[in-house]
Design a protein around this motif. Structure first.
Motif, PDB file in Angstrom:
ATOM      1  N   LEU A  60       0.828  -1.202   0.000  1.00 50.87           N
ATOM      2  CA  LEU A  60       0.000   0.000   0.000  1.00 50.87           C
ATOM      3  C   LEU A  60       0.865   1.256   0.000  1.00 50.87           C
ATOM      4  O   LEU A  60       0.576   2.227  -0.703  1.00 50.87           O
ATOM      5  CB  LEU A  60      -0.950  -0.006   1.197  1.00 50.87           C
ATOM      6  N   ARG A  61       1.963   1.243   0.740  1.00 54.61           N
ATOM      7  CA  ARG A  61       2.878   2.394   0.743  1.00 54.61           C
ATOM      8  C   ARG A  61       3.528   2.581  -0.622  1.00 54.61           C
ATOM      9  O   ARG A  61       3.690   3.716  -1.082  1.00 54.61           O
ATOM     10  CB  ARG A  61       3.956   2.215   1.803  1.00 54.61           C
ATOM     11  N   VAL A  62       3.906   1.494  -1.266  1.00 61.14           N
ATOM     12  CA  VAL A  62       4.486   1.586  -2.613  1.00 61.14           C
ATOM     13  C   VAL A  62       3.464   2.183  -3.572  1.00 61.14           C
ATOM     14  O   VAL A  62       3.791   3.051  -4.393  1.00 61.14           O
ATOM     15  CB  VAL A  62       4.962   0.192  -3.091  1.00 61.14           C
ATOM     16  N   THR A  63       2.223   1.752  -3.465  1.00 64.04           N
ATOM     17  CA  THR A  63       1.166   2.268  -4.322  1.00 64.04           C
ATOM     18  C   THR A  63       0.897   3.734  -4.042  1.00 64.04           C
ATOM     19  O   THR A  63       0.656   4.520  -4.967  1.00 64.04           O
ATOM     20  CB  THR A  63      -0.116   1.435  -4.144  1.00 64.04           C
ATOM     21  N   VAL A  64       0.943   4.127  -2.783  1.00 67.90           N
ATOM     22  CA  VAL A  64       0.748   5.534  -2.421  1.00 67.90           C
ATOM     23  C   VAL A  64       1.815   6.396  -3.089  1.00 67.90           C
ATOM     24  O   VAL A  64       1.516   7.422  -3.708  1.00 67.90           O
ATOM     25  CB  VAL A  64       0.754   5.714  -0.886  1.00 67.90           C
ATOM     26  N   ARG A  65       3.071   5.980  -2.996  1.00 71.24           N
ATOM     27  CA  ARG A  65       4.153   6.740  -3.638  1.00 71.24           C
ATOM     28  C   ARG A  65       3.945   6.817  -5.143  1.00 71.24           C
ATOM     29  O   ARG A  65       4.162   7.856  -5.764  1.00 71.24           O
ATOM     30  CB  ARG A  65       5.496   6.099  -3.318  1.00 71.24           C
ATOM     31  N   MET A  66       3.544   5.706  -5.742  1.00 74.88           N
ATOM     32  CA  MET A  66       3.329   5.663  -7.178  1.00 74.88           C
ATOM     33  C   MET A  66       2.196   6.596  -7.591  1.00 74.88           C
ATOM     34  O   MET A  66       2.314   7.338  -8.575  1.00 74.88           O
ATOM     35  CB  MET A  66       3.032   4.225  -7.615  1.00 74.88           C
ATOM     36  N   VAL A  67       1.105   6.604  -6.856  1.00 75.00           N
ATOM     37  CA  VAL A  67      -0.038   7.455  -7.194  1.00 75.00           C
ATOM     38  C   VAL A  67       0.319   8.931  -7.030  1.00 75.00           C
ATOM     39  O   VAL A  67      -0.068   9.766  -7.850  1.00 75.00           O
ATOM     40  CB  VAL A  67      -1.280   7.073  -6.353  1.00 75.00           C
ATOM     41  N   VAL A  68       1.079   9.259  -5.994  1.00 74.91           N
ATOM     42  CA  VAL A  68       1.501  10.655  -5.805  1.00 74.91           C
ATOM     43  C   VAL A  68       2.343  11.103  -6.994  1.00 74.91           C
ATOM     44  O   VAL A  68       2.108  12.163  -7.584  1.00 74.91           O
ATOM     45  CB  VAL A  68       2.267  10.831  -4.475  1.00 74.91           C
ATOM     46  N   LEU A  69       3.327  10.307  -7.376  1.00 74.31           N
ATOM     47  CA  LEU A  69       4.182  10.682  -8.506  1.00 74.31           C
ATOM     48  C   LEU A  69       3.419  10.694  -9.824  1.00 74.31           C
ATOM     49  O   LEU A  69       3.635  11.579 -10.660  1.00 74.31           O
ATOM     50  CB  LEU A  69       5.385   9.747  -8.590  1.00 74.31           C
ATOM     51  N   LEU A  70       2.525   9.738 -10.018  1.00 75.95           N
ATOM     52  CA  LEU A  70       1.729   9.713 -11.247  1.00 75.95           C
ATOM     53  C   LEU A  70       0.847  10.954 -11.341  1.00 75.95           C
ATOM     54  O   LEU A  70       0.737  11.574 -12.409  1.00 75.95           O
ATOM     55  CB  LEU A  70       0.874   8.444 -11.307  1.00 75.95           C
ATOM     56  N   GLY A  71       0.240  11.351 -10.234  1.00 76.72           N
ATOM     57  CA  GLY A  71      -0.588  12.553 -10.229  1.00 76.72           C
ATOM     58  C   GLY A  71       0.216  13.798 -10.549  1.00 76.72           C
ATOM     59  O   GLY A  71      -0.209  14.651 -11.332  1.00 76.72           O
ATOM     60  N   VAL A  72       1.404  13.895  -9.967  1.00 78.82           N
ATOM     61  CA  VAL A  72       2.253  15.060 -10.231  1.00 78.82           C
ATOM     62  C   VAL A  72       2.718  15.069 -11.691  1.00 78.82           C
ATOM     63  O   VAL A  72       2.704  16.116 -12.351  1.00 78.82           O
ATOM     64  CB  VAL A  72       3.448  15.085  -9.252  1.00 78.82           C
ATOM     65  N   VAL A  73       3.114  13.910 -12.220  1.00 76.04           N
ATOM     66  CA  VAL A  73       3.569  13.837 -13.615  1.00 76.04           C
ATOM     67  C   VAL A  73       2.425  14.188 -14.565  1.00 76.04           C
ATOM     68  O   VAL A  73       2.610  14.944 -15.534  1.00 76.04           O
ATOM     69  CB  VAL A  73       4.156  12.441 -13.924  1.00 76.04           C
ATOM     70  N   LEU A  74       1.233  13.671 -14.322  1.00 69.59           N
ATOM     71  CA  LEU A  74       0.092  13.987 -15.179  1.00 69.59           C
ATOM     72  C   LEU A  74      -0.270  15.470 -15.115  1.00 69.59           C
ATOM     73  O   LEU A  74      -0.549  16.094 -16.143  1.00 69.59           O
ATOM     74  CB  LEU A  74      -1.122  13.143 -14.798  1.00 69.59           C
ATOM     75  N   ALA A  75      -0.268  16.028 -13.917  1.00 68.18           N
ATOM     76  CA  ALA A  75      -0.577  17.448 -13.777  1.00 68.18           C
ATOM     77  C   ALA A  75       0.475  18.308 -14.476  1.00 68.18           C
ATOM     78  O   ALA A  75       0.143  19.287 -15.164  1.00 68.18           O
ATOM     79  CB  ALA A  75      -0.674  17.829 -12.301  1.00 68.18           C
ATOM     80  N   LEU A  76       1.733  17.942 -14.338  1.00 67.92           N
ATOM     81  CA  LEU A  76       2.805  18.685 -14.993  1.00 67.92           C
ATOM     82  C   LEU A  76       2.700  18.585 -16.513  1.00 67.92           C
ATOM     83  O   LEU A  76       2.857  19.593 -17.222  1.00 67.92           O
ATOM     84  CB  LEU A  76       4.160  18.165 -14.518  1.00 67.92           C
TER      85      LEU A  76
END
Length: 181
Positions: A60-76
């Motif tokens: 779950l922690r790995v997924t949390v990190r992945m979702v945070v980075l994916l959200g930032v990359v998509l927004a950027l």
């Protein structure tokens, strides 16, 4: 998203919202670990209980990190593709850097030949194919992590830079000369 009048802004807000929600979940997992360990009776081994908790929430922690980075990359990515002043400046710097590199390569005698003309004519399709390939690689990755997201974004940026470097602008044909009969 499709019904939004401002799709780009909606995508940016949604991506940052998902990233923020995942970040809050990650913080809650960390805080709850302390609460959980403090609530245990004295007869229970704290290190053993902590190890069990960590094992249960590791993915779950790995997924949390992945979702945070994916959200930032998509927004950027959505912001950079927009019409904003700063996004336009970033794109101009990107293209001028690649154009300078290409001009240096041209002066050195490196030519793209028919590949450059082909890439120049089909740049839009090539860009969409590269983006689709990055998305497909992400979807088919067995256990995507934050590093996978960052790595795929960097590989996509490199592929887009190579495409921009190879693409020759379609040169307009000069007016045909007429000969008198």
């Amino acid at each position: 998203m499709l019904l939004s009048a401002h799709r780009r802004r909606t995508l940016i807000a949604s991506a940052l919202g998902f990233a923020a929600a995942a970040l809050i979940l990650g913080i809650a997992l960390t805080v709850f670990r302390t609460v959980y360990l403090n609530a245990l009776p004295d007869t229970v081994s704290q290190p053993a209980a902590g190890a069990i908790y960590d094992a249960l929430v590791r993915l779950l922690r790995v997924t949390v990190r992945m979702v945070v980075l994916l959200g930032v990359v998509l927004a950027l990515a959505a912001w950079l593709s927009g019409p904003g002043r700063y996004a336009t400046v970033v794109r101009q710097v990107w293209h001028s850097g690649i154009a300078a590199t290409r001009a240096t390569a041209d002066r050195a005698g490196l030519r793209t030949g028919p590949v450059g003309a082909f890439v120049g004519r089909h740049r839009g399709w090539i860009t969409w194919i590269l983006v689709a390939a990055a998305v497909l690689a992400y979807v088919l990755w067995p256990h995507p992590t934050g590093w996978v997201v960052v790595g795929l974004a960097l590989v996509l940026l490199f592929a887009l830079a190579v495409t921009d470097f190879l693409a020759e602008d379609a040169e307009e044909d000069p007016e045909p000369t007429r000969t008198a009969l």
